[in-house]
Design a protein around this motif. Sequence first.
Motif, PDB file in Angstrom:
ATOM      1  N   GLU A  64      -1.090   3.482  -3.437  1.00  0.00           N
ATOM      2  CA  GLU A  64      -1.582   3.892  -2.121  1.00  0.00           C
ATOM      3  C   GLU A  64      -2.240   2.729  -1.384  1.00  0.00           C
ATOM      4  O   GLU A  64      -2.030   2.539  -0.181  1.00  0.00           O
ATOM      5  CB  GLU A  64      -2.586   5.047  -2.279  1.00  0.00           C
ATOM      6  N   LYS A  65      -3.018   1.966  -2.102  1.00  0.00           N
ATOM      7  CA  LYS A  65      -3.709   0.841  -1.481  1.00  0.00           C
ATOM      8  C   LYS A  65      -2.718  -0.213  -1.012  1.00  0.00           C
ATOM      9  O   LYS A  65      -2.872  -0.785   0.085  1.00  0.00           O
ATOM     10  CB  LYS A  65      -4.700   0.229  -2.477  1.00  0.00           C
ATOM     11  N   ILE A  66      -1.686  -0.487  -1.816  1.00  0.00           N
ATOM     12  CA  ILE A  66      -0.700  -1.500  -1.449  1.00  0.00           C
ATOM     13  C   ILE A  66       0.073  -1.077  -0.204  1.00  0.00           C
ATOM     14  O   ILE A  66       0.224  -1.848   0.748  1.00  0.00           O
ATOM     15  CB  ILE A  66       0.267  -1.757  -2.623  1.00  0.00           C
ATOM     16  N   VAL A  67       0.570   0.185  -0.229  1.00  0.00           N
ATOM     17  CA  VAL A  67       1.459   0.641   0.849  1.00  0.00           C
ATOM     18  C   VAL A  67       0.708   0.850   2.154  1.00  0.00           C
ATOM     19  O   VAL A  67       1.163   0.425   3.220  1.00  0.00           O
ATOM     20  CB  VAL A  67       2.193   1.933   0.418  1.00  0.00           C
ATOM     21  N   TYR A  68      -0.440   1.505   2.087  1.00  0.00           N
ATOM     22  CA  TYR A  68      -1.113   1.937   3.318  1.00  0.00           C
ATOM     23  C   TYR A  68      -2.253   1.021   3.762  1.00  0.00           C
ATOM     24  O   TYR A  68      -2.752   1.169   4.886  1.00  0.00           O
ATOM     25  CB  TYR A  68      -1.639   3.365   3.144  1.00  0.00           C
ATOM     26  N   ASN A  69      -2.664   0.096   2.911  1.00  0.00           N
ATOM     27  CA  ASN A  69      -3.725  -0.834   3.307  1.00  0.00           C
ATOM     28  C   ASN A  69      -3.235  -2.276   3.375  1.00  0.00           C
ATOM     29  O   ASN A  69      -3.384  -2.952   4.397  1.00  0.00           O
ATOM     30  CB  ASN A  69      -4.911  -0.736   2.337  1.00  0.00           C
ATOM     31  N   TRP A 118      10.467  -0.861  -3.733  1.00  0.00           N
ATOM     32  CA  TRP A 118      10.273  -1.879  -4.758  1.00  0.00           C
ATOM     33  C   TRP A 118       9.242  -1.442  -5.795  1.00  0.00           C
ATOM     34  O   TRP A 118       9.404  -1.719  -6.986  1.00  0.00           O
ATOM     35  CB  TRP A 118       9.832  -3.180  -4.095  1.00  0.00           C
ATOM     36  N   LEU A 119       8.188  -0.759  -5.346  1.00  0.00           N
ATOM     37  CA  LEU A 119       7.157  -0.303  -6.290  1.00  0.00           C
ATOM     38  C   LEU A 119       7.679   0.775  -7.232  1.00  0.00           C
ATOM     39  O   LEU A 119       7.138   0.952  -8.329  1.00  0.00           O
ATOM     40  CB  LEU A 119       5.943   0.238  -5.519  1.00  0.00           C
ATOM     41  N   TRP A 124       3.198  -0.630 -13.575  1.00  0.00           N
ATOM     42  CA  TRP A 124       2.196  -1.640 -13.233  1.00  0.00           C
ATOM     43  C   TRP A 124       1.505  -1.298 -11.913  1.00  0.00           C
ATOM     44  O   TRP A 124       0.298  -1.499 -11.760  1.00  0.00           O
ATOM     45  CB  TRP A 124       2.852  -3.019 -13.116  1.00  0.00           C
ATOM     46  N   THR A 125       2.282  -0.833 -10.955  1.00  0.00           N
ATOM     47  CA  THR A 125       1.752  -0.658  -9.602  1.00  0.00           C
ATOM     48  C   THR A 125       1.262   0.746  -9.296  1.00  0.00           C
ATOM     49  O   THR A 125       0.682   0.960  -8.224  1.00  0.00           O
ATOM     50  CB  THR A 125       2.839  -1.039  -8.579  1.00  0.00           C
ATOM     51  N   ARG A 126       1.518   1.710 -10.181  1.00  0.00           N
ATOM     52  CA  ARG A 126       1.159   3.100  -9.885  1.00  0.00           C
ATOM     53  C   ARG A 126      -0.320   3.264  -9.531  1.00  0.00           C
ATOM     54  O   ARG A 126      -0.651   3.963  -8.560  1.00  0.00           O
ATOM     55  CB  ARG A 126       1.536   3.999 -11.059  1.00  0.00           C
ATOM     56  N   PRO A 127      -1.256   2.668 -10.256  1.00  0.00           N
ATOM     57  CA  PRO A 127      -2.679   2.874  -9.902  1.00  0.00           C
ATOM     58  C   PRO A 127      -3.050   2.304  -8.524  1.00  0.00           C
ATOM     59  O   PRO A 127      -4.036   2.728  -7.938  1.00  0.00           O
ATOM     60  CB  PRO A 127      -3.424   2.141 -11.032  1.00  0.00           C
TER      61      PRO A 127
END
Length: 378
Positions: free
Chosen positions: A293-298, A99-100, A287-290
């Motif tokens: 990592e935080k969204i997926v793995y945290n 989705w990202l 929008w979500t690129r920055p």
Amino acid sequence: MNPVILIVIMIIIGAMIGGVTNSLAIKMLFRPYRAIYIGKYRLPFTPGLIPKRQQELARQLGKMVVEHLLTPEGLRRKLKAPIFQDQVTTWAQKEVEGWLDHPATIKDLARDLDVDISSKKLEKSVSGWIEDRYHTIMSEYRHVPLEEILSEEWKRKAEKGTDRLADHIQESIIRYFQSREGRQKVTALIENYLDNQGFLGNMISSFMGPDGITERIYPAITRYIADNEMNVWLRGMLQSELKELMQHRVSFFEDKIGRETIGRVLGQSVAKALPIEKWVTRSIAEWTRPHREKIVYNLVPLFITKMTELLSSRMDRMMETMHLSEIVQEEVEAFQVQRLEEMVLGISRREFKMITYLGALLGGLIGMLQGIIVLFFG
């Protein structure tokens, strides 16, 4: 009759009776599917055992599923199992990553949802929201004196700003009077004053001349405006004005411009300052690129953990709300007996054949025993 033939006949008859009886008993578990009537009288053993008891079977299955199979404790153990959580987390991370990476823009998503987010409409919405917020906030402060709203830090800044303004005014006046334009203005003022003084003014003007008077008065004026006394006077005057303004209510300053005007201009200015068109045409991936990592793995693992804890704590209530036993009962009641027969026979056909053969074997043995008894007592 030959004893051997008699016994063989008795065995064959017994085997046929035993085999046919067991086969018929198996058939009667499911058939007939409906009751058969002759006039007003229902034939015995119609419908079959399972069709006749289908509702009771459905009720008992529903009760068994809720009380012994899908229990809240069992579901909690499954939800809290590390293997299950790892599987769900891995699946969720893959879904979120997909989705990202979606190339669609915010405008595309809104169009798919049949939502209009054109730039003009968004600007209008933002402007209206800010205007409403302005009036909502100001309704609480309009009748409050300005000094009660400002913090001590802002009051000190206002006082320092007033002193700097006094210094700036004095420096501006000095530059003006030291300029050619300022000197000419002083001369014009002197001439105008003398012209309005009648005979005395004409006499002084003819005796000294405007330029002579200017040469005498101009240095005194420049010295006075550059003197520290002038600075103290300006600061005191502005400080007095500031204190007087601080006593006014906020509505006093708002009414000078107009409440509606301030709200409208503020809303329009903020809306136009926001890069709304740029925002709505950016893709989800941009929008979500920055924060990918935080969204997926945290965030995703944390979300899965919190969700499983929430579901575990609400499991009893959820199962009560879902009425699983009623769902199972309704599904079993609606299940076709013919389809159930095909499923059972498909799984246990061999075993049912063995039961039929066993009946034939037992019937044959009983027939042989009967033949021996007949020969013995005959």
